[in-house]
Motif scaffolding. Structure first.
Motif, PDB file in Angstrom:
ATOM      1  N   SER A  62       0.856  -1.180   0.000  1.00 11.02           N
ATOM      2  CA  SER A  62       0.000   0.000   0.000  1.00 11.02           C
ATOM      3  C   SER A  62       0.892   1.231   0.000  1.00 11.02           C
ATOM      4  N   PHE A  63       0.340   2.312  -0.507  1.00  9.69           N
ATOM      5  CA  PHE A  63       1.058   3.585  -0.549  1.00  9.69           C
ATOM      6  C   PHE A  63       0.111   4.666  -0.068  1.00  9.69           C
ATOM      7  N   ASP A  64       0.566   5.450   0.917  1.00  8.17           N
ATOM      8  CA  ASP A  64      -0.267   6.503   1.494  1.00  8.17           C
ATOM      9  C   ASP A  64       0.430   7.852   1.392  1.00  8.17           C
ATOM     10  N   LEU A  65      -0.367   8.876   1.173  1.00  7.58           N
ATOM     11  CA  LEU A  65       0.068  10.264   1.325  1.00  7.58           C
ATOM     12  C   LEU A  65      -0.904  10.926   2.288  1.00  7.58           C
ATOM     13  N   GLU A  66      -0.402  11.414   3.412  1.00  4.60           N
ATOM     14  CA  GLU A  66      -1.268  12.089   4.382  1.00  4.60           C
ATOM     15  C   GLU A  66      -0.793  13.526   4.559  1.00  4.60           C
ATOM     16  N   PHE A  67      -1.713  14.459   4.360  1.00  2.96           N
ATOM     17  CA  PHE A  67      -1.387  15.877   4.362  1.00  2.96           C
ATOM     18  C   PHE A  67      -1.736  16.522   5.695  1.00  2.96           C
ATOM     19  N   ASP A  68      -0.958  17.541   6.052  1.00  3.28           N
ATOM     20  CA  ASP A  68      -1.303  18.363   7.208  1.00  3.28           C
ATOM     21  C   ASP A  68      -2.522  19.212   6.861  1.00  3.28           C
ATOM     22  N   VAL A  69      -3.435  19.323   7.800  1.00  2.00           N
ATOM     23  CA  VAL A  69      -4.594  20.196   7.629  1.00  2.00           C
ATOM     24  C   VAL A  69      -4.684  21.109   8.843  1.00  2.00           C
ATOM     25  N   ASP A  70      -4.651  22.405   8.602  1.00  2.00           N
ATOM     26  CA  ASP A  70      -4.769  23.393   9.667  1.00  2.00           C
ATOM     27  C   ASP A  70      -6.240  23.776   9.803  1.00  2.00           C
ATOM     28  N   VAL A  85      -4.435  13.675  -7.595  1.00  2.00           N
ATOM     29  CA  VAL A  85      -3.157  13.195  -7.064  1.00  2.00           C
ATOM     30  C   VAL A  85      -2.220  12.785  -8.196  1.00  2.00           C
ATOM     31  N   GLY A  86      -2.775  12.242  -9.278  1.00  2.00           N
ATOM     32  CA  GLY A  86      -1.932  11.828 -10.405  1.00  2.00           C
ATOM     33  C   GLY A  86      -1.087  10.605 -10.088  1.00  2.00           C
ATOM     34  N   PHE A  87      -1.726   9.595  -9.507  1.00  2.00           N
ATOM     35  CA  PHE A  87      -1.034   8.381  -9.063  1.00  2.00           C
ATOM     36  C   PHE A  87      -0.878   7.368 -10.193  1.00  2.00           C
ATOM     37  N   SER A  88       0.284   6.727 -10.243  1.00  2.00           N
ATOM     38  CA  SER A  88       0.483   5.543 -11.079  1.00  2.00           C
ATOM     39  C   SER A  88       1.532   4.658 -10.416  1.00  2.00           C
ATOM     40  N   VAL A  89       1.525   3.384 -10.774  1.00  2.00           N
ATOM     41  CA  VAL A  89       2.506   2.440 -10.245  1.00  2.00           C
ATOM     42  C   VAL A  89       2.921   1.519 -11.379  1.00  2.00           C
ATOM     43  N   ASP A  90       4.192   1.152 -11.411  1.00  2.00           N
ATOM     44  CA  ASP A  90       4.628   0.218 -12.441  1.00  2.00           C
ATOM     45  C   ASP A  90       5.634  -0.775 -11.888  1.00  2.00           C
ATOM     46  N   VAL A  91       5.646  -1.957 -12.524  1.00  2.00           N
ATOM     47  CA  VAL A  91       6.638  -2.982 -12.223  1.00  2.00           C
ATOM     48  C   VAL A  91       7.873  -2.674 -13.062  1.00  2.00           C
ATOM     49  N   THR A 121       4.562   6.704  -8.817  1.00  2.00           N
ATOM     50  CA  THR A 121       4.759   8.058  -9.340  1.00  2.00           C
ATOM     51  C   THR A 121       3.553   8.908  -8.971  1.00  2.00           C
ATOM     52  N   ILE A 122       3.827  10.080  -8.433  1.00  2.00           N
ATOM     53  CA  ILE A 122       2.790  11.058  -8.108  1.00  2.00           C
ATOM     54  C   ILE A 122       3.078  12.309  -8.928  1.00  2.00           C
ATOM     55  N   SER A 175       4.747  -6.035   8.125  1.00  2.00           N
ATOM     56  CA  SER A 175       5.509  -6.288   6.907  1.00  2.00           C
ATOM     57  C   SER A 175       6.722  -5.359   7.012  1.00  2.00           C
ATOM     58  N   VAL A 176       6.933  -4.490   6.025  1.00  2.00           N
ATOM     59  CA  VAL A 176       7.932  -3.429   6.167  1.00  2.00           C
ATOM     60  C   VAL A 176       7.248  -2.125   5.806  1.00  2.00           C
ATOM     61  N   ARG A 177       7.206  -1.200   6.751  1.00  2.00           N
ATOM     62  CA  ARG A 177       6.611   0.115   6.500  1.00  2.00           C
ATOM     63  C   ARG A 177       7.716   1.157   6.567  1.00  2.00           C
ATOM     64  N   SER A 178       7.995   1.751   5.425  1.00  2.00           N
ATOM     65  CA  SER A 178       9.017   2.789   5.340  1.00  2.00           C
ATOM     66  C   SER A 178       8.308   4.118   5.149  1.00  2.00           C
ATOM     67  N   ARG A 179       8.610   5.072   6.031  1.00  2.00           N
ATOM     68  CA  ARG A 179       7.845   6.315   6.071  1.00  2.00           C
ATOM     69  C   ARG A 179       8.782   7.513   6.019  1.00  2.00           C
ATOM     70  N   GLY A 180       8.364   8.532   5.290  1.00  2.00           N
ATOM     71  CA  GLY A 180       9.103   9.784   5.235  1.00  2.00           C
ATOM     72  C   GLY A 180       8.141  10.909   4.935  1.00  2.00           C
ATOM     73  N   CYS A 181       8.666  12.116   4.778  1.00  2.00           N
ATOM     74  CA  CYS A 181       7.804  13.246   4.449  1.00  2.00           C
ATOM     75  C   CYS A 181       8.510  14.126   3.435  1.00  2.00           C
ATOM     76  N   SER A 182       7.739  15.021   2.822  1.00  2.00           N
ATOM     77  CA  SER A 182       8.317  15.907   1.818  1.00  2.00           C
ATOM     78  C   SER A 182       7.355  17.048   1.543  1.00  2.00           C
ATOM     79  N   GLY A 183       7.809  17.955   0.691  1.00  2.14           N
ATOM     80  CA  GLY A 183       6.963  19.054   0.267  1.00  2.14           C
ATOM     81  C   GLY A 183       6.801  19.100  -1.231  1.00  2.14           C
ATOM     82  N   THR A 184       7.364  18.106  -1.931  1.00  4.32           N
ATOM     83  CA  THR A 184       7.252  18.024  -3.388  1.00  4.32           C
ATOM     84  C   THR A 184       6.987  16.572  -3.770  1.00  4.32           C
ATOM     85  N   PHE A 185       6.824  16.316  -5.080  1.00  7.96           N
ATOM     86  CA  PHE A 185       6.409  14.986  -5.522  1.00  7.96           C
ATOM     87  C   PHE A 185       7.374  14.359  -6.526  1.00  7.96           C
TER      88      PHE A 185
END
Length: 299
Positions: A62-70, A85-91, A121-122, A175-185
């Motif tokens: 699974s792939f998640d994007l969670e945004f801050d909401v003020d 969001v413009g999501f795609s995934v490829d092998v 890809t986002i 499983s393995v959950r790798s998490r990070g954050c960013s401000g761009t895509f």
């Protein structure tokens, strides 16, 4: 095998789906489904199953994007829909894996794991109007993989076709959950880091964060505050006081949240005409914190 036409049809089907309701894309001739949805008005979630071209077990994650909401700023997140969001995934095939491996920070020791050769890809469509402030959390949850303490998996992000940077802030069980954050895509992959040299990586990550604090978009008061946090944290790291170094990085992150605005640009929109420096600083801070945590005994 998912050829280029299949990948395009997958992306098209996702873009044509309903904006807020779950969108399911069943891959023809397989038992796999990719489902995308917006949850709680602030999270994009994709549950992914794609067939293994070699005939082995399907690739699942699974792939998640969670945004801050003020809550005090209705404009802090706008037009978050599945199509926007413009999501795609490829092998990835062998050539694509080689290309990505060559763009990693340490190509000699970092590589795509053959057990999960997937790229997310986002690329939000320009005209869709997706906009957010501050940063988002990104998470790969890889069902195919097994978590162990001091896990070698890392979350990488790159502009399309560009160099990848390590944005790992956590690697968690489940499983393995790798998490990070960013401000761009753009491109996201999970890789294996076969040589985990946390101390030298932290030195480089502190330097990278310090360089980002020289950005001309940063106001003088904000720069002074954040550079002070950076310097105190780095001094604690050099002294081997990792807990203190982490605490001062937490100060830096908190100050980014307070300073976001004219003194520290903190907005992104699909027109791609703004620089979200706050999001990138928080991302770099989170990665340094991850490395310090490992040095301090985190699993």
């Amino acid at each position: 095998m998912l050829d280029k036409r299949t990948k395009w049809l997958l992306l098209l089907s996702l873009m044509l789906g309903m904006a807020m309701a779950p969108v399911a894309c069943v891959l023809a001739g397989t038992g796999c489904t990719i489902t995308t949805a917006i949850e709680d008005g602030r999270k994009f979630k994709a549950d992914i199953c794609v067939p293994n071209p070699g005939g082995g077990a399907d690739y699942e994650m699974s792939f998640d994007l969670e945004f801050d909401v003020d809550p005090d700023d209705p404009g802090s997140l706008q037009n978050l829909t599945v199509p926007c969001v413009g999501f795609s995934v490829d092998v990835l095939d062998a050539g694509e894996i080689a290309n990505i491996d060559s763009r990693l920070p340490d190509p000699a020791n970092q590589a795509i794991d053959p057990a999960l050769p997937l790229r997310v890809t986002i690329e939000p469509p320009v005209g869709c109007g997706l906009a957010f402030k501050d940063d988002y959390d990104a998470e790969f949850d890889a069902t195919n993989l097994t978590w162990v303490a001091q896990s070698p998996y890392r979350l990488m992000k790159a502009p399309i076709g560009g160099s990848f940077v390590d944005i790992t802030a956590e690697v968690l069980p489940g499983s393995v959950r790798s998490r990070g954050c960013s401000g761009t895509f753009s491109e996201f992959v999970m890789v294996v880091d076969s040589v985990q040299d946390y101390a030298n990586e932290a030195i480089a990550a502190y330097a990278d964060l310090g360089l980002a604090l020289n950005d001309n978009a940063l106001g003088p008061t904000a720069r002074s505050t954040l550079k002070s946090d950076h310097g105190v944290s780095q001094a604690a790291f050099v002294a081997g006081n990792y807990a203190e170094a982490i605490a001062r990085l937490d100060d830096l992150k908190a100050h980014c949240g307070v300073l976001g605005g004219p003194a520290l640009p903190n907005a992104w929109r699909s027109a791609r005409d703004l620089v979200n420096l706050e999001g990138e600083l928080v991302s770099k801070t989170g990665h340094v914190r991850f490395l310090l945590g490992r040095l301090n005994g985190d699993p």
